[in-house]
Design a protein around this motif. Structure first.
Motif, PDB file in Angstrom:
ATOM      1  N   SER A 113      -4.584   0.534   2.260  1.00  0.00           N
ATOM      2  CA  SER A 113      -3.498   0.187   1.340  1.00  0.00           C
ATOM      3  C   SER A 113      -2.157  -0.051   2.042  1.00  0.00           C
ATOM      4  N   ARG A 171      -0.599  -3.626   1.463  1.00  0.00           N
ATOM      5  CA  ARG A 171       0.716  -3.705   0.816  1.00  0.00           C
ATOM      6  C   ARG A 171       1.607  -4.749   1.486  1.00  0.00           C
ATOM      7  N   LYS A 172       1.447  -4.925   2.793  1.00  0.00           N
ATOM      8  CA  LYS A 172       2.289  -5.864   3.536  1.00  0.00           C
ATOM      9  C   LYS A 172       1.969  -7.323   3.208  1.00  0.00           C
ATOM     10  N   LEU A 232       0.333  -3.618  -6.900  1.00  0.00           N
ATOM     11  CA  LEU A 232      -0.831  -3.004  -6.279  1.00  0.00           C
ATOM     12  C   LEU A 232      -1.078  -1.672  -6.968  1.00  0.00           C
ATOM     13  N   VAL A 281       3.818   2.247  -1.348  1.00  0.00           N
ATOM     14  CA  VAL A 281       2.483   1.702  -1.095  1.00  0.00           C
ATOM     15  C   VAL A 281       1.796   1.276  -2.378  1.00  0.00           C
ATOM     16  N   ALA A 282       2.210   1.843  -3.526  1.00  0.00           N
ATOM     17  CA  ALA A 282       1.599   1.503  -4.812  1.00  0.00           C
ATOM     18  C   ALA A 282       2.678   1.254  -5.853  1.00  0.00           C
ATOM     19  N   ASP A 283       2.342   0.422  -6.833  1.00  0.00           N
ATOM     20  CA  ASP A 283       3.243   0.159  -7.957  1.00  0.00           C
ATOM     21  C   ASP A 283       2.814   0.896  -9.212  1.00  0.00           C
TER      22      ASP A 283
END
Length: 358
Positions: free
Chosen positions: A278, A282-283, A289, A308-310
């Protein structure tokens, strides 16, 4: 950074929070894979999730091998889904249908036909059938001239999903099922344009996603991947070399969101020492995400804080806690789900978990 209780825009929609419900097979449809009335109550109870992703739903008889799981290829199935999606909407929720082709994981006892896979192979272990758990069948290799028919099945399922009242769809490309079998080198031994090089192994994922986008729009199309670790006998020797390009391809298609189940050394599903991808995905993946597996309220918020997460999708916590967002907000204790009732055909362990305050 946002909290789990903040809204989030994805595709054509705004979710009221970032606590999403992961897809959960529950086996409450009929033997003909037609949804039942009890499913409306179950999903409506959980409509406080920012988004409900439905249980995996078969795109065709060929692709569905789980007893009493729902499908979405027939008119009867579409009609039966309508009161379920309406119940979710009436309760203020959003719901996407997860489109499922199980590939080599389809027992012929359930589908009535030999399973298909990228290459002839047999999944390890035992599959659920109407006669109890049985060894999986040997799958035949999907012929190149069958790919157009497969894409037609996904198109029809996506079109049916909107007709059935779903807000969008998530293409199931994870967990060792058909698209995942094409992606990973342990199950894809083809020598045509769908095998070998990375761009060939992700070609089916690209073809399916493009067909669904052309049918219902990119703002209503999402994908689920499981980029690290072995699951159901399917693994890749160098997952970073295939899943990061797959995520970049999906980002370029500007899908509504990407959901990912990631294995871990101490994971309850898909134990692995392959590192989580992840941070690297993410990049390259720009839309929202959404991560999944073994998250608590604290670790979920930490994932949002890190960027790293939404959003985070929760599976088992939503089984025992229909009002999970409220329980998180009020820091209330969680009810443990009962594994013995996961796949039965009764309300027990399905619609009878109490709401906070009941």
């Amino acid at each position: 950074m946002p909290s789990l209780f903040d809204p989030i825009r994805f595709g054509a929609f705004t979710a009221k929070n970032r606590i999403w419900m992961a897809p959960l097979t529950r086996g409450r449809a009929t033997r003909d894979h037609v949804p039942t009335e009890i499913m409306a109550e179950y999903y409506a109870q959980r409509a406080s999730a920012g988004l409900i992703i439905s249980e995996a739903t078969g795109i065709s008889q060929e692709g569905l091998g789980w007893p009493y799981a729902p499908g979405i290829w027939s008119d009867a199935q579409v009609e039966a889904w309508l009161p379920i999606t309406q119940a979710v909407h009436d309760a203020g929720g959003l719901i996407f249908a997860q489109l499922w082709h199980m590939g080599r994981m389809v027992p012929s006892n359930v589908s009535g036909m030999q399973p298909v896979a990228p290459s002839a192979s047999q999944a390890p272990g035992l599959g659920h059938t109407y006669d109890g758990k049985k060894p999986y069948d040997v799958a035949r290799a999907l012929r190149l001239d069958e790919i157009p028919r497969l894409l037609d099945d996904y198109e029809k399922a996506a079109r049916h999903a909107l007709k059935a009242g779903f807000d969008g769809v998530q293409i199931h490309a994870a967990n060792g099922y058909l698209i995942d079998e094409f992606i990973r080198d342990s199950t894809n031994h083809r020598h045509d344009e769908y095998g070998g090089a990375v761009e060939n192994r992700i070609r089916l994922l690209k073809d399916v996603t493009e067909r669904v986008i052309a049918t219902i729009g990119k703002e209503r199309t999402a994908v689920r991947l499981s980029p690290n670790g072995e699951i159901q006998g399917t693994v890749d020797s160098h997952p970073e070399q295939v899943f990061i390009p797959a995520a970049k391809m999906l980002s370029d298609l500007d899908i509504a969101f990407l959901g990912m189940r990631e294995g871990a050394v101490d994971g309850t599903f898909g134990k692995t020492d392959q590192p989580k991808l992840s941070p690297e995905i993410r990049k390259v993946f720009k839309p929202p995400l959404v991560l999944n597996q073994d998250y608590t309220f604290e670790t979920a918020q930490a994932a949002l804080d890190s960027g790293v997460a939404d959003a985070i999708s929760f599976g088992r916590p939503f089984i025992g806690n229909p009002d999970l967002p409220r329980r998180f907000f009020e820091k209330a204790p969680l009810t443990k789900d009962v594994i013995e009732t996961w796949y039965t055909q009764t309300p027990k362990g399905y619609t009878d978990y109490p709401l906070l305050g009941d």
